[in-house]
Design an enzyme around this catalytic site. Sequence first.
Site, PDB file in Angstrom:
ATOM      1  N   GLY A 171       0.834  -1.198   0.000  1.00 35.26           N
ATOM      2  CA  GLY A 171       0.000   0.000   0.000  1.00 35.26           C
ATOM      3  C   GLY A 171       0.865   1.243   0.000  1.00 35.26           C
ATOM      4  O   GLY A 171       2.009   1.226  -0.430  1.00 35.26           O
ATOM      5  N   ARG A 172       0.323   2.342   0.523  1.00 33.81           N
ATOM      6  CA  ARG A 172       1.080   3.596   0.530  1.00 33.81           C
ATOM      7  C   ARG A 172       2.030   3.714   1.711  1.00 33.81           C
ATOM      8  O   ARG A 172       2.986   4.496   1.668  1.00 33.81           O
ATOM      9  CB  ARG A 172       0.120   4.785   0.517  1.00 33.81           C
ATOM     10  CG  ARG A 172      -0.490   4.967  -0.859  1.00 33.81           C
ATOM     11  CD  ARG A 172      -1.238   6.267  -1.097  1.00 33.81           C
ATOM     12  NE  ARG A 172      -1.142   7.284  -0.112  1.00 33.81           N
ATOM     13  CZ  ARG A 172      -2.196   7.817   0.531  1.00 33.81           C
ATOM     14  NH1 ARG A 172      -3.413   7.393   0.283  1.00 33.81           N
ATOM     15  NH2 ARG A 172      -2.032   8.768   1.406  1.00 33.81           N
ATOM     16  N   GLU A 193       6.019   3.834   1.359  1.00 35.40           N
ATOM     17  CA  GLU A 193       6.715   4.993   0.790  1.00 35.40           C
ATOM     18  C   GLU A 193       7.222   5.933   1.878  1.00 35.40           C
ATOM     19  O   GLU A 193       8.210   6.623   1.675  1.00 35.40           O
ATOM     20  CB  GLU A 193       5.870   5.718  -0.242  1.00 35.40           C
ATOM     21  CG  GLU A 193       4.601   6.334   0.270  1.00 35.40           C
ATOM     22  CD  GLU A 193       3.709   6.900  -0.821  1.00 35.40           C
ATOM     23  OE1 GLU A 193       3.216   8.019  -0.629  1.00 35.40           O
ATOM     24  OE2 GLU A 193       3.501   6.227  -1.853  1.00 35.40           O
ATOM     25  N   CYS A 224       3.576  -6.406  -2.587  1.00 40.60           N
ATOM     26  CA  CYS A 224       3.183  -5.194  -3.295  1.00 40.60           C
ATOM     27  C   CYS A 224       4.232  -4.090  -3.155  1.00 40.60           C
ATOM     28  O   CYS A 224       5.378  -4.243  -3.555  1.00 40.60           O
ATOM     29  CB  CYS A 224       1.799  -4.774  -2.803  1.00 40.60           C
ATOM     30  SG  CYS A 224       0.940  -3.591  -3.834  1.00 40.60           S
ATOM     31  N   HIS A 225       3.868  -2.961  -2.568  1.00 40.94           N
ATOM     32  CA  HIS A 225       4.774  -1.823  -2.417  1.00 40.94           C
ATOM     33  C   HIS A 225       5.724  -1.967  -1.225  1.00 40.94           C
ATOM     34  O   HIS A 225       6.615  -1.141  -1.056  1.00 40.94           O
ATOM     35  CB  HIS A 225       3.978  -0.522  -2.268  1.00 40.94           C
ATOM     36  CG  HIS A 225       3.347  -0.062  -3.542  1.00 40.94           C
ATOM     37  ND1 HIS A 225       2.213  -0.641  -4.066  1.00 40.94           N
ATOM     38  CD2 HIS A 225       3.707   0.923  -4.401  1.00 40.94           C
ATOM     39  CE1 HIS A 225       1.893  -0.029  -5.184  1.00 40.94           C
ATOM     40  NE2 HIS A 225       2.781   0.924  -5.421  1.00 40.94           N
ATOM     41  N   TYR A 278       4.499  -5.098  -6.914  1.00 47.84           N
ATOM     42  CA  TYR A 278       3.582  -4.388  -7.800  1.00 47.84           C
ATOM     43  C   TYR A 278       4.437  -3.870  -8.956  1.00 47.84           C
ATOM     44  O   TYR A 278       5.550  -3.378  -8.731  1.00 47.84           O
ATOM     45  CB  TYR A 278       2.875  -3.250  -7.044  1.00 47.84           C
ATOM     46  CG  TYR A 278       1.770  -2.639  -7.857  1.00 47.84           C
ATOM     47  CD1 TYR A 278       0.588  -3.342  -8.081  1.00 47.84           C
ATOM     48  CD2 TYR A 278       1.922  -1.387  -8.437  1.00 47.84           C
ATOM     49  CE1 TYR A 278      -0.422  -2.803  -8.847  1.00 47.84           C
ATOM     50  CE2 TYR A 278       0.912  -0.835  -9.201  1.00 47.84           C
ATOM     51  CZ  TYR A 278      -0.265  -1.555  -9.413  1.00 47.84           C
ATOM     52  OH  TYR A 278      -1.258  -1.018 -10.183  1.00 47.84           O
TER      53      TYR A 278
END
Length: 191
Positions: A87-88, A91, A117-118, A137
Site C-alpha cells: 500500500g502507501r 513509501e 506489493c509496495h 507491484y
Amino acid sequence: MKKLLFLTGDFAEDYETMVPFQMLVMLGYTVHTVCPGKKKGEKIKTAIHDFEGDQTYTEKPGHLFELNYSFDDVKPEDYDGLVMAGGRAPEYLRLNKKVIEITKHFFEKDKPVAAICHAIQILTVADVLKGRTLTAYPTIGPEIELVGGKYKEVEPTEAVVDGNLVTSPAWPGHSAFIAEFVKLLGAKIEI
C-alpha cells in the site's frame, strides 16, 4: 510457537494488513503488529486498492486496524520472521531509520521475510536486494533493478521465493504468499 513481526502503517493496503495477520494468527503464530510512532492499542487507517480496469489501482478508505505491540519496544532478535504490508505506507516507512535497521537484521540473520506489493520499497532502501529475484507491484520493478535485484513479473495470484525472501505482486496472491512464508518458517504446507 514462532513469533513474527508485522510492519504496517497508515494507509497500508487493507487486505495486505488484515488478511495475512489473520491467517498467521489462525495458524498459531504470535504476531506483533507495529507502526513507527504508534503504541500498542493505537490504530492505523488502511486503504483498499482495487483493480477496476484503469491504468493503475483505485484507492478507497479501508478499516481501522488496531496495533497489538508498540514499535519502540521492538527488538528484532526476538522474532523468527518479518512480514511487511504494502500500500502507501511503505513509501514513508522506508524513511524511518529503525525500520531499515530492523529489515537489515532479518536479512543478515537469514530469517524469513515476506514482503508484498509496495512493501518492496522498504527493501530497496535497506539495500538487501542485490542478486535477488523477486516480484512486486509492477511499478516497483524499476526500483528493484536499480538496486541490483531482478524483477520477475508473475500473475497477481503468485509468489516468488528467493532464499529467505517471499514476495507477491498484490493481495490476490495471499494464498501462495503466506503458504510460501510459513514454509520458510518450517511449516509443512501442501499447495
